[in-house]
Design a protein around this motif. Structure first.
Motif, PDB file in Angstrom:
ATOM      1  N   GLY A  59      18.496  26.695 -34.071  1.00  0.00           N
ATOM      2  CA  GLY A  59      19.633  25.842 -33.734  1.00  0.00           C
ATOM      3  C   GLY A  59      20.383  25.223 -34.888  1.00  0.00           C
ATOM      4  N   SER A  60      19.764  24.263 -35.547  1.00  0.00           N
ATOM      5  CA  SER A  60      20.510  23.512 -36.557  1.00  0.00           C
ATOM      6  C   SER A  60      20.852  24.359 -37.775  1.00  0.00           C
ATOM      7  CB  SER A  60      19.753  22.240 -36.967  1.00  0.00           C
ATOM      8  OG  SER A  60      18.478  22.540 -37.489  1.00  0.00           O
ATOM      9  N   SER A  61      20.004  25.311 -38.129  1.00  0.00           N
ATOM     10  CA  SER A  61      20.328  26.157 -39.286  1.00  0.00           C
ATOM     11  C   SER A  61      21.542  27.034 -38.984  1.00  0.00           C
ATOM     12  CB  SER A  61      19.128  27.007 -39.703  1.00  0.00           C
ATOM     13  OG  SER A  61      18.691  27.844 -38.656  1.00  0.00           O
ATOM     14  N   LEU A  62      21.650  27.541 -37.766  1.00  0.00           N
ATOM     15  CA  LEU A  62      22.807  28.353 -37.388  1.00  0.00           C
ATOM     16  C   LEU A  62      24.073  27.506 -37.348  1.00  0.00           C
ATOM     17  CD1 LEU A  62      24.169  30.944 -36.464  1.00  0.00           C
ATOM     18  CD2 LEU A  62      23.416  30.415 -34.113  1.00  0.00           C
ATOM     19  N   ALA A  63      23.971  26.299 -36.819  1.00  0.00           N
ATOM     20  CA  ALA A  63      25.135  25.404 -36.765  1.00  0.00           C
ATOM     21  C   ALA A  63      25.632  25.103 -38.174  1.00  0.00           C
ATOM     22  CB  ALA A  63      24.777  24.109 -36.028  1.00  0.00           C
ATOM     23  N   CYS A  64      24.715  24.837 -39.083  1.00  0.00           N
ATOM     24  CA  CYS A  64      25.080  24.549 -40.470  1.00  0.00           C
ATOM     25  C   CYS A  64      25.696  25.779 -41.117  1.00  0.00           C
ATOM     26  CB  CYS A  64      23.856  24.085 -41.239  1.00  0.00           C
ATOM     27  SG  CYS A  64      24.212  23.525 -42.922  1.00  0.00           S
ATOM     28  N   GLN A  65      25.106  26.941 -40.885  1.00  0.00           N
ATOM     29  CA  GLN A  65      25.630  28.186 -41.451  1.00  0.00           C
ATOM     30  C   GLN A  65      27.071  28.425 -40.997  1.00  0.00           C
ATOM     31  OE1 GLN A  65      23.527  31.746 -40.308  1.00  0.00           O
ATOM     32  NE2 GLN A  65      24.951  33.086 -41.353  1.00  0.00           N
ATOM     33  N   MET A  66      27.343  28.207 -39.731  1.00  0.00           N
ATOM     34  CA  MET A  66      28.685  28.437 -39.201  1.00  0.00           C
ATOM     35  C   MET A  66      29.715  27.516 -39.860  1.00  0.00           C
ATOM     36  SD  MET A  66      27.601  29.094 -35.213  1.00  0.00           S
ATOM     37  CE  MET A  66      29.225  28.811 -34.577  1.00  0.00           C
ATOM     38  N   GLU A  67      29.352  26.244 -40.036  1.00  0.00           N
ATOM     39  CA  GLU A  67      30.268  25.299 -40.688  1.00  0.00           C
ATOM     40  C   GLU A  67      30.463  25.679 -42.156  1.00  0.00           C
ATOM     41  OE1 GLU A  67      32.020  22.941 -39.076  1.00  0.00           O
ATOM     42  OE2 GLU A  67      31.031  23.566 -37.235  1.00  0.00           O
ATOM     43  N   ALA A  68      29.376  26.026 -42.826  1.00  0.00           N
ATOM     44  CA  ALA A  68      29.461  26.381 -44.244  1.00  0.00           C
ATOM     45  C   ALA A  68      30.257  27.664 -44.452  1.00  0.00           C
ATOM     46  CB  ALA A  68      28.064  26.509 -44.840  1.00  0.00           C
ATOM     47  N   ASP A  69      30.078  28.645 -43.569  1.00  0.00           N
ATOM     48  CA  ASP A  69      30.851  29.885 -43.680  1.00  0.00           C
ATOM     49  C   ASP A  69      32.346  29.604 -43.629  1.00  0.00           C
ATOM     50  OD1 ASP A  69      28.641  31.546 -44.043  1.00  0.00           O
ATOM     51  OD2 ASP A  69      28.586  32.215 -41.948  1.00  0.00           O
ATOM     52  N   ASP A  70      32.744  28.649 -42.784  1.00  0.00           N
ATOM     53  CA  ASP A  70      34.155  28.248 -42.732  1.00  0.00           C
ATOM     54  C   ASP A  70      34.602  27.665 -44.069  1.00  0.00           C
ATOM     55  OD1 ASP A  70      34.328  29.038 -40.071  1.00  0.00           O
ATOM     56  OD2 ASP A  70      34.223  26.990 -39.268  1.00  0.00           O
ATOM     57  N   VAL A  71      33.755  26.823 -44.658  1.00  0.00           N
ATOM     58  CA  VAL A  71      34.068  26.198 -45.953  1.00  0.00           C
ATOM     59  C   VAL A  71      34.197  27.264 -47.037  1.00  0.00           C
ATOM     60  CG1 VAL A  71      33.151  24.685 -47.778  1.00  0.00           C
ATOM     61  CG2 VAL A  71      33.040  23.962 -45.373  1.00  0.00           C
ATOM     62  N   LYS A  74      31.620  19.189 -42.674  1.00  0.00           N
ATOM     63  CA  LYS A  74      32.255  20.082 -43.640  1.00  0.00           C
ATOM     64  C   LYS A  74      32.546  19.385 -44.965  1.00  0.00           C
ATOM     65  CE  LYS A  74      34.198  23.550 -40.616  1.00  0.00           C
ATOM     66  NZ  LYS A  74      35.373  24.168 -40.033  1.00  0.00           N
ATOM     67  N   ASN A  75      32.861  18.088 -44.922  1.00  0.00           N
ATOM     68  CA  ASN A  75      33.120  17.374 -46.175  1.00  0.00           C
ATOM     69  C   ASN A  75      31.862  17.285 -47.031  1.00  0.00           C
ATOM     70  OD1 ASN A  75      35.893  16.918 -45.824  1.00  0.00           O
ATOM     71  ND2 ASN A  75      35.483  15.153 -44.508  1.00  0.00           N
ATOM     72  N   GLU A  76      30.720  17.044 -46.413  1.00  0.00           N
ATOM     73  CA  GLU A  76      29.472  16.988 -47.162  1.00  0.00           C
ATOM     74  C   GLU A  76      29.113  18.378 -47.698  1.00  0.00           C
ATOM     75  OE1 GLU A  76      24.912  15.243 -46.961  1.00  0.00           O
ATOM     76  OE2 GLU A  76      26.051  15.393 -45.092  1.00  0.00           O
ATOM     77  N   ILE A  77      29.375  19.408 -46.912  1.00  0.00           N
ATOM     78  CA  ILE A  77      29.140  20.784 -47.360  1.00  0.00           C
ATOM     79  C   ILE A  77      30.031  21.091 -48.562  1.00  0.00           C
ATOM     80  CG2 ILE A  77      29.375  23.223 -46.722  1.00  0.00           C
ATOM     81  CD1 ILE A  77      28.537  22.316 -43.819  1.00  0.00           C
ATOM     82  N   LYS A  78      31.304  20.691 -48.488  1.00  0.00           N
ATOM     83  CA  LYS A  78      32.231  20.901 -49.612  1.00  0.00           C
ATOM     84  C   LYS A  78      31.763  20.167 -50.859  1.00  0.00           C
ATOM     85  CE  LYS A  78      36.368  21.582 -46.825  1.00  0.00           C
ATOM     86  NZ  LYS A  78      37.613  20.976 -46.351  1.00  0.00           N
ATOM     87  N   GLU A  79      31.241  18.963 -50.663  1.00  0.00           N
ATOM     88  CA  GLU A  79      30.828  18.112 -51.778  1.00  0.00           C
ATOM     89  C   GLU A  79      29.521  18.584 -52.424  1.00  0.00           C
ATOM     90  OE1 GLU A  79      28.811  13.785 -51.920  1.00  0.00           O
ATOM     91  OE2 GLU A  79      30.736  13.851 -50.885  1.00  0.00           O
TER      92      GLU A  79
END
Length: 101
Positions: A16-28, A84-89
């Motif tokens: 669950g959470s790893s896939l959700a994070c991956q999807m957001e990060a892929d967008d970034v 996404k902001n934390e992923i970008k940072e």
């Protein structure tokens, strides 16, 4: 020379959470124009991954301390895995550096 980093998103069961994070990060990564090989998996499988970067929630930090991860693998911990902001940072600069090496 440009490298395509292997980035894995890790949670307890690798679902669950790893896939959700991956999807957001892929967008970034896409917005930044950076190519990555991304995947998601569980903490128990993390030592066997050929990862340049492992991204996980901060609450898993203590479990990674007891896991045999390749010392060359960069570990990045997020307080909010779908922000996404934390992923970008936190994640994007690490991935960019590897991609440019």
């Amino acid at each position: 020379m440009t490298k395509v980093p292997n980035v894995f998103f890790i949670c307890g069961n690798g679902l669950g959470s790893s896939l959700a994070c991956q999807m957001e990060a892929d967008d970034v990564f896409e917005e930044a124009g950076i190519a990555v090989n991304s995947g998601h998996d569980s903490i128990s499988d993390a030592p066997s991954l050929n990862a340049d970067v492992i991204v996980s929630a901060s609450n898993f930090r203590s479990q990674f301390a007891n896991t045999q991860i390749d010392p060359k693998t960069k570990l990045v911990y997020l307080d909010n895995i779908v922000d996404k902001n934390e992923i970008k940072e936190k994640v994007l600069p690490v991935v960019k550096k590897i991609a440019e090496s």
